[in-house]
Design an enzyme around this catalytic site. Sequence first.
Site, PDB file in Angstrom:
ATOM      1  N   HIS A 192      35.509 -15.421   5.535  1.00 54.39           N
ATOM      2  CA  HIS A 192      34.832 -14.317   4.862  1.00 54.39           C
ATOM      3  C   HIS A 192      35.797 -13.614   3.898  1.00 54.39           C
ATOM      4  CE1 HIS A 192      32.136 -14.727   8.387  1.00 54.39           C
ATOM      5  NE2 HIS A 192      31.209 -14.273   7.569  1.00 54.39           N
ATOM      6  N   ASP A 265      27.427 -22.308   4.088  1.00 55.36           N
ATOM      7  CA  ASP A 265      27.633 -20.941   4.541  1.00 55.36           C
ATOM      8  C   ASP A 265      27.490 -20.059   3.298  1.00 55.36           C
ATOM      9  OD1 ASP A 265      28.177 -18.815   6.219  1.00 55.36           O
ATOM     10  OD2 ASP A 265      29.973 -19.728   7.094  1.00 55.36           O
TER      11      ASP A 265
END
Length: 548
Positions: A192, A265
């Site tokens: 992330h 993702d």
Amino acid sequence: MKPLNDLTLEQKVGQLLMCGFHGQHADEQITHLIRDYHVGGVIYFRRNVESVDQLTRLSAELQDLAAETGAWPLMISVDQEGGMVARIDKEGMTQVPGNMALGATGNPEYTLACARILGRELKSIGIDMNLAPVVDVNNNPLNPVIGVRSYGEDAESVAAHGVAAITGYQLQGIAATAKHFPGHGDTAVDSHLGMVTVPHDRNRLEQVELLPFRQAIEAGVDAIMTAHVMFPSIESEPIPATLSHKVLTGLLREEMGFEGIIITDCLEMHAISKPYGVAEAAIRAVEAGADLILVSHTLEDQVAALKAIVDAVRTKRISEEVIHQAVERIMTWKRKRCGQQIDHLVLPKTNETVEAADVEPANRTESTEPSDTSKRNESMLFKIASGSITIVHNDGLLPLDPEKDVYVIWPEVVQRTEVDEPWSHTESLGMALSQLRGRVREHNITTQPTHDEAERILAEVSESEQVIVCTYTSAGHLPKGQQHLVEKLSENHSLVVIALRNPYDLLEIPRPGSYLCTYENTPAVVRALSHVLTGGLRPTGGLPIRLF
């Protein structure tokens, strides 16, 4: 609903996008995406959820929007992994255990049972796809993003639990998504936030990282999610798997034979968005072999990704045949999981029972009395919790002495992240212990306690005869404030330390008198833990990772 060959290029590309939005109803963002950009997939987050009933209405509202445009039904998804990653935590949704808790039981039948109950509940509120299970093999103690989201560090065990979860979801008509391919378990950076590399050779990858994915494919998993991680032994260029043709097409499609949906993702994660930008990354992901492009948050990025893919086809950078094949796979999935006529709100009647365990979807009636189903679920969750709690060592401090007072230090989880969301209904250990015995004091701390907080606790606890410290780590390291507190308390007390999430906390503190792991702090676990500490319950959990 138009046949595939009758769709415009823009309509085809819209089917390749799965987008999030920020409202608890069909707000301007998602309405714009569905009506004007033909988006075919939606992802829910905690921000979209007020109640189970509200979410059910939202699913119907979104499907109506798609139907009004003549489009195929939406693919509605959510990250409902269980444990500490659950977007829907409201009354009416069962709080199933997370992966490492299930791994600690050593019993994939529990995993199957939990997936079946969760699959039924998701289907009943209009959700078609769960972005679970995580089948990463967590063998790096410093992994800040996977950790207890993994079933453990043994690849065969992870594979067995992963297949059980996939089977349970798909038996209920929910697409399961094995993630994060080719493996995110042996990393020390959160993708992330930045780029990650797994440096192992191909032989090691085959034995560990790839094994659970191979078994997931053999089990017929509907979808596989990519990892924003670089694998130099597969892809010689310094690019993440999500954007690598060698990884997604060469390895996953051609070598491993996966014929289902490849979903990225989220492209807004910094490992992708910072070096490439979302629009360029969307093009590269499609070129690599991805079918579904996940852009979870920002309208500008979502529209940019859509337009970029369309432009890439018009300029011949991407063949329209590539788009056609991806849409064909998505439509095949929609026919299988959704059907031609979709009713997201009514489940077919069934007389089947859950053989793995007596669990059923939570009752969503207005009655405040617990239903028989709820009672069975609660009993089952308590049984799983009892089978997951792990006593790593005990130097005679347990069970607690009923004649002596108890001082509990409890960390409150208040900061929300993508992989760590506080439950809206929680129960502390002090609350649970007080139901079983008197003379319990509890001091709540933050997960990042200050020096002043530690000093106050040290003053309060000085005369206490039994001290329990609960630790909580959502990243790779136990926060310094918690480390300091345990170190200072250890100078004058023999402690019972309970790792409420990360079992690796033991590696960063002095050896306590007793050390237990619960892998999560959900209510069922806390209640079972209180019985363990007071001697009323003998836990049977085994460490799914190595500490020594």
